[in-house]
Scaffold this motif. Structure first.
Motif, PDB file in Angstrom:
ATOM      1  N   ASP A 248       0.596  -1.031  -0.073  1.00 55.76           N
ATOM      2  CA  ASP A 248       0.195  -0.482  -0.143  1.00 55.76           C
ATOM      3  C   ASP A 248       0.682   1.008   0.309  1.00 55.76           C
ATOM      4  N   GLY A 249       0.078   1.670  -0.794  1.00 64.48           N
ATOM      5  CA  GLY A 249       1.367   3.575  -0.560  1.00 64.48           C
ATOM      6  C   GLY A 249       2.610   3.197  -1.740  1.00 64.48           C
ATOM      7  N   GLY A 250       3.637   2.149  -1.704  1.00 62.58           N
ATOM      8  CA  GLY A 250       4.532   2.535  -2.511  1.00 62.58           C
ATOM      9  C   GLY A 250       4.875   1.916  -3.741  1.00 62.58           C
ATOM     10  N   GLU A 251       6.473   1.663  -3.565  1.00 63.51           N
ATOM     11  CA  GLU A 251       6.777   0.569  -5.232  1.00 63.51           C
ATOM     12  C   GLU A 251       6.665  -0.515  -5.216  1.00 63.51           C
ATOM     13  N   PRO A 252       6.476  -1.495  -6.127  1.00 65.93           N
ATOM     14  CA  PRO A 252       6.026  -2.503  -6.682  1.00 65.93           C
ATOM     15  C   PRO A 252       7.753  -3.502  -5.617  1.00 65.93           C
ATOM     16  N   GLN A 253       7.867  -4.795  -5.458  1.00 64.53           N
ATOM     17  CA  GLN A 253       8.832  -5.193  -4.998  1.00 64.53           C
ATOM     18  C   GLN A 253       8.587  -6.409  -5.435  1.00 64.53           C
ATOM     19  N   GLN A 254       9.822  -7.429  -6.249  1.00 60.63           N
ATOM     20  CA  GLN A 254       9.912  -7.951  -7.058  1.00 60.63           C
ATOM     21  C   GLN A 254      10.184  -9.419  -5.868  1.00 60.63           C
ATOM     22  N   VAL A 255       9.180 -10.231  -5.744  1.00 59.64           N
ATOM     23  CA  VAL A 255       9.736 -11.218  -4.752  1.00 59.64           C
ATOM     24  C   VAL A 255      10.132 -12.452  -5.924  1.00 59.64           C
ATOM     25  N   THR A 256      11.357 -12.469  -4.148  1.00 57.19           N
ATOM     26  CA  THR A 256      12.484 -13.494  -4.427  1.00 57.19           C
ATOM     27  C   THR A 256      12.698 -14.442  -5.157  1.00 57.19           C
ATOM     28  N   GLY A 257      13.089 -15.077  -6.285  1.00 54.90           N
ATOM     29  CA  GLY A 257      13.329 -16.208  -6.707  1.00 54.90           C
ATOM     30  C   GLY A 257      12.329 -16.206  -7.792  1.00 54.90           C
ATOM     31  N   SER A 258      11.533 -15.173  -8.261  1.00 54.17           N
ATOM     32  CA  SER A 258      10.658 -15.150  -9.496  1.00 54.17           C
ATOM     33  C   SER A 258      10.575 -15.170 -10.917  1.00 54.17           C
ATOM     34  N   ASP A 259      11.980 -14.760 -11.197  1.00 53.44           N
ATOM     35  CA  ASP A 259      12.736 -14.978 -12.528  1.00 53.44           C
ATOM     36  C   ASP A 259      11.418 -15.891 -13.078  1.00 53.44           C
ATOM     37  N   GLY A 260      11.492 -14.834 -14.719  1.00 53.48           N
ATOM     38  CA  GLY A 260      10.801 -16.702 -14.994  1.00 53.48           C
ATOM     39  C   GLY A 260       9.456 -16.984 -14.824  1.00 53.48           C
ATOM     40  N   TYR A 261       8.891 -16.459 -13.572  1.00 50.02           N
ATOM     41  CA  TYR A 261       7.435 -17.095 -13.128  1.00 50.02           C
ATOM     42  C   TYR A 261       6.213 -16.085 -14.301  1.00 50.02           C
ATOM     43  N   ASP A 262       4.986 -16.637 -13.986  1.00 50.50           N
ATOM     44  CA  ASP A 262       3.985 -16.072 -13.770  1.00 50.50           C
ATOM     45  C   ASP A 262       2.709 -16.627 -13.525  1.00 50.50           C
ATOM     46  N   LEU A 263       2.072 -15.744 -12.689  1.00 52.37           N
ATOM     47  CA  LEU A 263       0.929 -16.493 -11.540  1.00 52.37           C
ATOM     48  C   LEU A 263      -0.566 -16.320 -12.745  1.00 52.37           C
ATOM     49  N   ARG A 264      -0.250 -17.336 -12.472  1.00 51.19           N
ATOM     50  CA  ARG A 264      -1.952 -18.168 -12.942  1.00 51.19           C
ATOM     51  C   ARG A 264      -2.918 -18.265 -12.610  1.00 51.19           C
ATOM     52  N   TYR A 265      -3.460 -18.715 -10.895  1.00 48.50           N
ATOM     53  CA  TYR A 265      -4.139 -18.950 -10.619  1.00 48.50           C
ATOM     54  C   TYR A 265      -4.529 -18.428  -8.660  1.00 48.50           C
ATOM     55  N   GLY A 266      -4.267 -17.450  -9.082  1.00 42.53           N
ATOM     56  CA  GLY A 266      -4.384 -16.229  -7.826  1.00 42.53           C
ATOM     57  C   GLY A 266      -2.941 -15.994  -7.674  1.00 42.53           C
TER      58      GLY A 266
END
Length: 427
Positions: A248-266
């Motif tokens: 809330d109110g901040g810049e997006p922060q990359q989730v560690t280890g998420s390179d190459g991933y995409d959200l698919r089901y929630g």
């Protein structure tokens, strides 16, 4: 939701089919299913994406299921032995039309909107309100909410009066507590961005949650867990996709280890599909898909669905799977629980060669976000069935062949009405 959840290409073609009712929807489901199948056998990497597609899915957190590890690397588990022939069975060949099986779930909305705009229905918010995507001159406008009882239309966002050459909706849906949509915005100077917006489901001001870019090739998927938003963004330019947490109110922060991933089901992520659709692949025999391992970016859990002995998996979500035997479909919980069987249709029709057999037997599957409903779409016969796993009943889709969306199935327009099957009305 997507279902079925459910997928980027399915949502895109579904929206196009709704805007142009005479379009043929089966190709989209076939492309999406085959692309998912082949994507699982590749290594995630960079790709140029021509169109910006958004799938917004509800966050679903399920714990306590046997056969799953709740932290650390996923563990491969052996196939479960089940007596396929003695499973509770439904006969698809005698399935009645949706109207007869679930009459209270069939609804009609006024079409078009009072101001003359046509629309596609993106999600059922509840039994009587719906998230709509209006269309203006063939371009998607910002989403609105329609109250089916009063006919009131609630606008969710506004287009800036200056500073942009385009400001178009690029996908929308319903999350845990909010309605979320993504805007494809191009500034007057030429830079292109994707903006993530949200508004409370029960009313309230819209808030811009994040802005990604400048890049015109990116895709964005959004989920919400416990009030926190996550966005899958990718692939961006010459890089790879990744997942961000949006505070809330901040810049997006990359989730560690998420390179190459995409959200698919929630919040559940998979490696991002690589490369453009190869139409030639659709005519080649498809090898059985590998069992996916889903990663929950909010909790860190990795979940690999179980397999059943003698059942070839077609598609899985973190909650439910569908597979086939020589003469039946089998649906079961992703932990192997409550297997059910559906007979009465040609599951593996014989062909003159492998390519023809692959085409004739191709089955695409869509699931709702709860794991209760499974939509089975067979090509090229055009047969579409909806399987209610809770009641173990099936219905036959007789109108429009629309793909299952977020809590609904489109049944087409006629006589100034938009017809829907609202799954939230099925008890």
């Amino acid at each position: 939701m997507r279902r079925n959840l459910e997928d980027d290409l399915t949502r895109t073609f579904r929206a196009a089919a709704l805007a142009a009712p005479d379009a043929e929807p089966e190709f989209s489901a076939t492309v999406a299913a085959r692309r998912r199948r082949h994507a699982r056998t590749r290594i995630a990497g960079m790709a140029a994406v021509v169109t910006a597609v958004v799938a917004v899915t509800a966050g679903v957190a399920v714990t306590g299921l046997p056969g799953f590890r709740h932290a650390g690397p996923a563990q491969s588990l052996g196939a479960i032995q089940v007596p396929i022939g003695s499973l509770p069975t439904v006969d698809l060949s005698v399935a009645e039309p949706y109207r007869d099986v679930w009459p209270d779930a069939v609804v009609e909305l006024p079409y078009p909107l009072p101001d003359g705009r046509t629309y596609s229905v993106e999600a059922a918010l509840d039994a009587d309100s719906y998230l709509l995507r209006p269309w203006v001159d063939g371009v998607p406008a910002l989403p609105v909410v329609l109250d089916a009882v009063t006919g009131a239309v609630r606008e969710l966002g506004t287009v800036p009066t200056s500073g942009y050459t385009t400001y178009d909706e690029a996908g929308g849906g319903v999350t845990e507590h909010h309605i979320v949509w993504v805007v494809a915005a191009q500034e007057t100077g030429g830079a292109r961005y994707r903006e993530v917006w949200s508004a409370p489901r029960d009313g309230g001001a819209a808030v811009r949650r994040a802005r990604f870019g400048p890049d015109h090739t990116m895709t964005v998927t959004v989920a919400e867990v416990g009030g926190a938003f996550y966005a899958g963004v990718g692939p961006v330019g010459q890089g790879v996709g990744m997942v961000y947490r949006i505070p809330d109110g901040g810049e997006p922060q990359q989730v560690t280890g998420s390179d190459g991933y995409d959200l698919r089901y929630g919040p559940w992520a998979l490696p991002y599909p690589v490369g453009p659709v190869d139409v030639a692949e659709l005519t080649r025999p498809a090898a059985p898909p590998e069992v996916p391992t889903f990663w929950n970016v909010a909790t860190g859990e990795r979940r690999t669905p179980r397999t059943l002995d003698g059942v070839t998996m077609i598609e899985c979500t973190p909650l439910v799977c569908l597979g086939r035997t020589a003469d039946s479909f089998v649906s079961y919980g992703a932990d192997g629980s409550r297997p059910l069987r559906a007979t009465g249709v040609a599951v593996e029709p014989a062909g003159t060669d492998d390519a023809v057999r692959s085409l004739r037997s191709d089955t695409s599957v869509l699931f709702d976000s709860t794991g209760r409903f499974v939509q089975i779409r067979q090509s090229p016969s055009g047969d579409v069935h909806l399987w209610d796993r809770e009641a173990n009943t099936v219905g036959r889709q007789q109108e429009n062949e629309g793909a299952m969306g977020d809590g609904l199935i489109d049944l087409g327009q006629s006589g100034g009405k938009q017809r829907l099957l609202n799954l939230k009305r099925i008890h």
